[in-house]
Design an enzyme around this catalytic site. Structure first.
Site, short mmCIF file in Angstrom:
data_model
loop_
_atom_site.label_atom_id
_atom_site.label_comp_id
_atom_site.label_asym_id
_atom_site.label_seq_id
_atom_site.Cartn_x
_atom_site.Cartn_y
_atom_site.Cartn_z
N HIS A 40 65.36 39.17 38.44
CA HIS A 40 64.26 38.48 37.77
C HIS A 40 64.17 37.02 38.19
CE1 HIS A 40 62.46 36.76 33.87
NE2 HIS A 40 61.50 37.46 34.44
N HIS A 82 57.19 30.08 37.55
CA HIS A 82 56.86 30.88 36.38
C HIS A 82 55.91 30.18 35.42
CE1 HIS A 82 57.43 32.26 32.19
NE2 HIS A 82 57.38 33.45 32.75
#
Length: 298
Positions: A40, A82
């Site tokens: 991730h 992100h």
């Protein structure tokens, strides 16, 4: 058809008993297959997220799949980050104190490339930069890794789907080998996932969220994966998703996030998920291996 940007989880588990497939669940328990482990934002428990350092950390662990987030700068360049703002994972407040709230879309690539994207995580990563998508893809290609790419908040960046596809083509990632085996594009925005499918039908796609079972048929028309938080699902939900065929005529897959400990990894694997997205890929991979989950046939 308009698909909500992030499907509400409320009601997603309603009526699952009727959709549960006991035989399939029992078969999964008798013949456990190891889900794909996806790093991730790279191996983000060990290196600053969404950086080349995190990609390389996953590579050193022998992890083939990495996940990232793609956004666009003020001058139209694609970068990997992100948050839609720069302040959590860089020193933007120090360098540009008068430009709050420090949105990515308010900064040029040249300005962003001056930022330190590593020190916030650990001093040993001082000087790590926010990567362009091109630089990031170069690292993934060099490591012979595979990519689960998220279009982050695409509603903020009109046309980003086509722009990303152009970049992927330039990087050599839209040939048959990559499209079939090494690349998935996903988003919380269903309209964006649908747009990717329309522009490049052969490409594998995923929807991030936990749609209600009744809504799965419309998602299955343009996506191949339903990728929910592990906190919003159970074995019945996974079995229900698997009962539908996705855009390429195969059962919808489930890649769940973000699982960072061994007990949870074993639990979701026992539900039959196809992939586990994790900050600590070594922890998840070792837990599954030690529990006897089998590597799927190629």
């Amino acid at each position: 058809m308009h698909i909500r940007p992030a499907a509400a989880t409320a009601g997603a588990l309603v009526g699952l008993t009727a959709f549960c497939l006991p035989a399939a669940a029992a078969q999964a328990a008798d013949h456990p297959h190891r889900p794909v482990t996806v790093a991730h934002r790279g191996a983000s428990a060990y290196a600053p997220e969404n950086t080349v350092a995190a990609v390389d950390a996953a590579h050193r662990m022998g992890v083939a799949w990495v996940e990232n987030d793609v956004q666009r700068t003020k001058d139209g360049k694609l970068i990997v980050m992100h948050d839609t703002t720069l302040n959590r994972t860089t020193n933007v407040e120090e360098l540009y104190p008068d430009r709050a709230p420090w949105k990515i879309s308010d900064f040029t690539l040249g300005e962003i490339e001056k930022l330190d994207a590593g020190s916030w995580f650990d001093a040993k990563f001082k000087g790590e930069r926010v990567p362009t998508l091109e630089r990031y893809m170069d690292a993934v290609s060099h490591n012979d890794q595979k990519l689960l790419m998220e279009l982050k908040s695409p509603e903020l960046y009109p046309g980003i789907e086509a722009q990303i596809l152009r970049q992927l083509k330039e990087e050599g990632w839209l040939d048959r080998q990559h499209v079939k085996h090494r690349l998935v594009l996903q988003s919380f925005n269903g309209d964006s996932v649908k747009k990717v499918h329309e522009l490049r039908p052969a490409l594998k796609t995923g929807f991030l969220g936990t749609p209600a079972i009744a809504d799965l048929p419309k998602y299955a028309k343009f996506t191949d994966q339903i990728n929910p938080s592990y906190k919003t699902i159970d074995m019945a939900y996974v079995s229900a998703v698997h009962a539908f065929q996705g855009a390429h005529g195969r059962p919808l897959e489930v890649y769940t996030w973000t699982v960072n400990d061994a007990p949870t990894a074993k639990k979701v694997a026992s539900w039959g998920v196809d992939g586990i997205i994790t900050n600590a890929p070594d922890v998840v991979r070792n837990a599954l291996k030690d529990s006897g989950f089998l590597v799927p046939a190629a």
